[in-house]
Design a protein around this motif. Structure first.
Motif, PDB file in Angstrom:
ATOM      1  N   HIS A   1      40.296  62.446 -99.645  1.00 13.63           N
ATOM      2  CA  HIS A   1      40.188  61.773-100.943  1.00 13.63           C
ATOM      3  C   HIS A   1      41.514  61.142-101.344  1.00 13.63           C
ATOM      4  O   HIS A   1      41.569  60.224-102.157  1.00 13.63           O
ATOM      5  N   ASN A   2      42.606  61.641-100.758  1.00 15.47           N
ATOM      6  CA  ASN A   2      43.919  61.016-100.938  1.00 15.47           C
ATOM      7  C   ASN A   2      44.078  59.964 -99.836  1.00 15.47           C
ATOM      8  O   ASN A   2      44.144  60.297 -98.656  1.00 15.47           O
ATOM      9  N   ALA A   3      44.094  58.714-100.215  1.00 18.73           N
ATOM     10  CA  ALA A   3      44.054  57.632 -99.240  1.00 18.73           C
ATOM     11  C   ALA A   3      45.199  57.698 -98.233  1.00 18.73           C
ATOM     12  O   ALA A   3      44.985  57.567 -97.023  1.00 18.73           O
ATOM     13  N   ASP A   4      46.426  57.905 -98.717  1.00 13.66           N
ATOM     14  CA  ASP A   4      47.575  57.936 -97.816  1.00 13.66           C
ATOM     15  C   ASP A   4      47.491  59.115 -96.859  1.00 13.66           C
ATOM     16  O   ASP A   4      47.778  58.979 -95.660  1.00 13.66           O
ATOM     17  N   ALA A   5      47.098  60.280 -97.382  1.00 11.21           N
ATOM     18  CA  ALA A   5      46.970  61.465 -96.527  1.00 11.21           C
ATOM     19  C   ALA A   5      45.882  61.260 -95.477  1.00 11.21           C
ATOM     20  O   ALA A   5      46.037  61.650 -94.320  1.00 11.21           O
ATOM     21  N   GLY A   6      44.778  60.628 -95.892  1.00 12.63           N
ATOM     22  CA  GLY A   6      43.692  60.380 -94.955  1.00 12.63           C
ATOM     23  C   GLY A   6      44.099  59.436 -93.841  1.00 12.63           C
ATOM     24  O   GLY A   6      43.785  59.659 -92.666  1.00 12.63           O
TER      25      GLY A   6
END
Length: 386
Positions: free
Chosen positions: A40-45
């Protein structure tokens, strides 16, 4: 068989279910993991996807970005697995089906019966596969149970008893843990907690093994930890369309139980018993005879068991191997469609959208029954009622 492209939504770093899907999808070499929107966290994904070998331009920030990106590619993914929080399954699954992608959705497929019926219709209209991950049906000896029942080894099935009970939410002091609390919050979990989370696995297993569908049920729900709005323990009695009587117990407060998925089937001429924690053994008792232990991987089992047995007899079988059989079914069906040929009939064992719909109808029926002090209710989806 040419390798198929596979993508995943959800199942990112720290996910309980993500690794099992990645192991299962890759076991036979039928799928290449090429795209993902994993967090759900774009950067982490995006970052995590690249650590798994996904190219930067296919490491997406969210499912909408992935839908747009893959739709524009000639080498788009052939199958998308949806492993996001429950409340998002319907929107994502429908969007990808309408865009022409095959989908494997984690259970529960939807939050409501109406959504479930919409997914069934959407899949039919799109001509695409919509499968639901009742992954435990991938176990070799579960498939052998189904084959034994189908060929009449037990005679007419009289009774099926299913359980899915664990004790991992049994500590009242842990009730406010965010990883636990959401499961009992109607705003996040829907109308049911434990029956939706675990009970429908056992209920679907009963239908899968017996070849019968649940017609009506009577339920008793309890919140053994009083602060919980939704149930953490449930007992469901049900009747099936082939005449079998069913009993199901599911719980998250059964301290001492670890996973607890078991199924027993009793017919006119014999009985079967299988437990997911000891998946290599199936106990078979013919009428008037002694208990026999059927070992996974031994000779002279059913074609369904042989096809889904991955390691030599005596070695442990685990959940990722069961998931691999679901992915193997899907790979065969998708490849057959692309190649214009008939699929191997054994691949039809993969659970489909209609199974997800029936489960959701049973959940909502059980909620009504529990509120009505165990009154018997119709458990069939409206679209399947006479």
């Amino acid at each position: 068989m040419k390798k198929l492209n596979w993508g995943m939504i959800g199942g990112g770093q720290g996910s309980q279910i993500g690794p099992a899907h990645r192991l299962g999808s890759g076991l036979d070499g039928a799928f290449s993991f090429v795209a993902g929107a994993l967090d759900h966290n774009a950067d982490a994904g995006r970052a995590y996807a690249q650590t798994l070998g996904i190219a930067p331009d296919r490491a997406y920030g969210d499912w909408r970005e992935m839908l747009a990106g893959e739709s524009a590619r000639e080498d788009r993914v052939d199958l998308v697995t949806v492993a996001t929080p429950n409340a998002t399954h319907y929107e994502i699954t429908k969007a990808f089906l309408k865009a022409g992608f095959h989908v494997l959705c984690e259970k529960p497929m939807t939050m409501t019966v109406a959504e479930g019926e919409d997914i069934v219709r959407t899949a039919a209209a799109s001509g695409k596969i919509c499968a639901v991950n009742y992954g435990y049906t991938g176990y070799s000896l579960v498939r052998h149970m189904r084959a034994m029942v189908a060929r009449g080894d037990l005679g007419k099935v009289r009774l099926v008893v299913a359980e899915f009970a664990h004790g991992h939410h049994g500590n009242a002091a842990d009730a406010d843990n965010p990883r636990v609390r959401w499961r009992y919050d109607p705003a996040q979990a829907g109308v049911s907690a434990q029956f939706t989370d675990c009970g429908i696995h056992a209920l679907h297993m009963a239908s899968f093994v017996t070849g019968q569908e649940v017609e009506k049920l009577s339920a008793d729900f309890a919140s053994c930890i009083e602060s919980r709005v939704l149930e953490d323990d449930a007992m469901v009695n049900f009747r099936m369309n082939g005449g079998a009587v069913g009993r199901l117990w599911t719980s998250s407060v059964a301290i001492g139980r670890q996973h607890g998925l078991t199924i027993q089937v009793f017919g006119e001429t014999g009985g079967l018993r299988w437990a997911q924690e000891q998946p290599n053994q199936l106990y078979w008792t013919p009428l008037g005879g002694r208990v026999q232990i059927i070992e996974r991987g031994e000779a002279n089992l059913s074609p369904e068991a042989d096809r889904s047995s991955r390691v030599t007899v005596g070695h442990a079988e685990g959940m990722p191997l069961a998931f691999a059989n679901i992915y193997s079914d899907l790979a065969e069906m998708i490849s057959a469609t692309k190649e214009g040929r008939a699929a191997d009939p054994a691949a039809s064992l993969c659970p489909m959208a209609v199974d997800g719909l029936r489960s959701m109808a049973a959940v909502h029926g059980a909620v009504v029954s529990a509120k009505g002090q165990g009154e018997w209710v119709d458990a069939r989806p409206p679209m399947f009622r006479d």
